[in-house]
Design an enzyme around this catalytic site. Structure first.
Site, PDB file in Angstrom:
ATOM      1  N   SER A  17       0.830  -1.202   0.000  1.00 18.17           N
ATOM      2  CA  SER A  17       0.000   0.000   0.000  1.00 18.17           C
ATOM      3  C   SER A  17       0.865   1.252   0.000  1.00 18.17           C
ATOM      4  CB  SER A  17      -0.897   0.017   1.232  1.00 18.17           C
ATOM      5  OG  SER A  17      -1.807  -1.045   1.182  1.00 18.17           O
ATOM      6  N   CYS A  18       0.218   2.364  -0.338  1.00 19.88           N
ATOM      7  CA  CYS A  18       0.833   3.685  -0.331  1.00 19.88           C
ATOM      8  C   CYS A  18       1.532   3.925   0.997  1.00 19.88           C
ATOM      9  CB  CYS A  18      -0.258   4.734  -0.541  1.00 19.88           C
ATOM     10  SG  CYS A  18       0.291   6.436  -0.367  1.00 19.88           S
ATOM     11  N   PRO A  19       2.740   4.447   1.051  1.00 23.10           N
ATOM     12  CA  PRO A  19       3.511   4.954  -0.084  1.00 23.10           C
ATOM     13  C   PRO A  19       4.565   3.971  -0.590  1.00 23.10           C
ATOM     14  CG  PRO A  19       4.573   5.678   1.915  1.00 23.10           C
ATOM     15  CD  PRO A  19       3.431   4.753   2.324  1.00 23.10           C
ATOM     16  N   LEU A  20       4.497   2.699  -0.155  1.00 23.17           N
ATOM     17  CA  LEU A  20       5.600   1.782  -0.450  1.00 23.17           C
ATOM     18  C   LEU A  20       5.891   1.584  -1.936  1.00 23.17           C
ATOM     19  CD1 LEU A  20       5.249  -0.935   2.342  1.00 23.17           C
ATOM     20  CD2 LEU A  20       6.864   0.952   2.193  1.00 23.17           C
TER      21      LEU A  20
END
Lengths: 79, 163
Positions: A17-20
């Protein structure tokens, strides 16, 4: 256009998931030489928009964005 | 602050140690650094506890500071939600959800921020107030500083956030 079949490196960000996905992309592209191509796979629904914004901000070339069975396959060329 | 060849800058105040505030601080900071911005984060007041080592429990020099630290545990592993904490049950549930949806934890994001070159500055005045020393903090921080230093950074920034 670069060779979809032969990126210089593949980065699997599926299920992250964001921000990965964006952060890992930024870290991975640093390890390439200028002109080399990175393929990123991601399932985050926001990634298609985010990677456009990121690549234009970071100054890398967004070569292609394709969707395949719920996963984005994004090709980026290091500037 | 001096000019830096047109590189964009972001300056953030991290004022709270609430999980639901620290998360966006770290998500936006890591993403900005990954996008090529210079990023400065100023940790002040309750937010200073975010930089505390997870294995440090009691801090401070006098009984008031020590007492405050007992009811205000620091470290990214011990952050609580600002709402629906529900004596720990709500926070536990959100962390479980985050884990199953592969959302990076604040601890992972803070490590990532350091790797990406985000400048993490503790507030000197709050350090004095709590009786915190450098030994209470994680490694890799920028110099402790005051309001004037943050204003100087913010005045030359393209983005400023108070979270």
């Amino acid at each position: 256009m670069s060779h979809t079949s032969s990126p210089d490196r593949i980065l699997d960000c599926r299920h992250l998931s964001c921000p990965l996905p964006v952060v890992r992309t930024a870290q991975a592209i640093k390890e390439l030489d200028a002109g080399q191509v990175l393929l990123v796979m991601a399932t985050d629904p926001g990634f298609a928009l985010d990677i456009r914004a990121w690549s234009s901000r970071a100054g890398h070339d967004l070569v292609d964005v394709a969707e395949d069975g719920g996963a984005y396959h994004v090709l980026l060329r290091r500037s | 602050m001096s000019e830096n060849n047109g590189q964009k800058r972001m300056s953030v105040v991290c004022w709270s140690a609430d999980l639901d505030r620290v998360w966006p601080v770290l998500i936006l900071s890591t993403t900005a650094a990954a996008s090529g911005l210079e990023v400065n984060v100023f940790f002040t007041f309750w937010g200073l506890r975010v930089l505390q080592r997870n294995d440090v429990r009691v801090t401070g020099k006098n009984w008031m500071q020590k007492g405050e630290s007992l009811v205000d545990r620091g470290g990214t592993d011990h952050l609580k939600l600002g709402k629906i904490h529900f004596a720990g049950a709500g926070t536990k549930m959100i962390k479980k959800l985050a884990d199953s949806y592969h959302v990076a934890s604040p601890t992972e994001l803070l490590d990532m921020a350091k790797d990406l070159g985000v400048n993490l500055h503790p507030c000197q005045m709050t350090m004095d107030l709590y009786g915190l020393t450098k030994d209470d903090f994680i490694d890799g921080l920028g110099a402790p500083m005051g309001a004037a230093s943050f204003i100087d950074m913010a005045a030359d920034s393209d983005i400023t956030l108070f979270i």
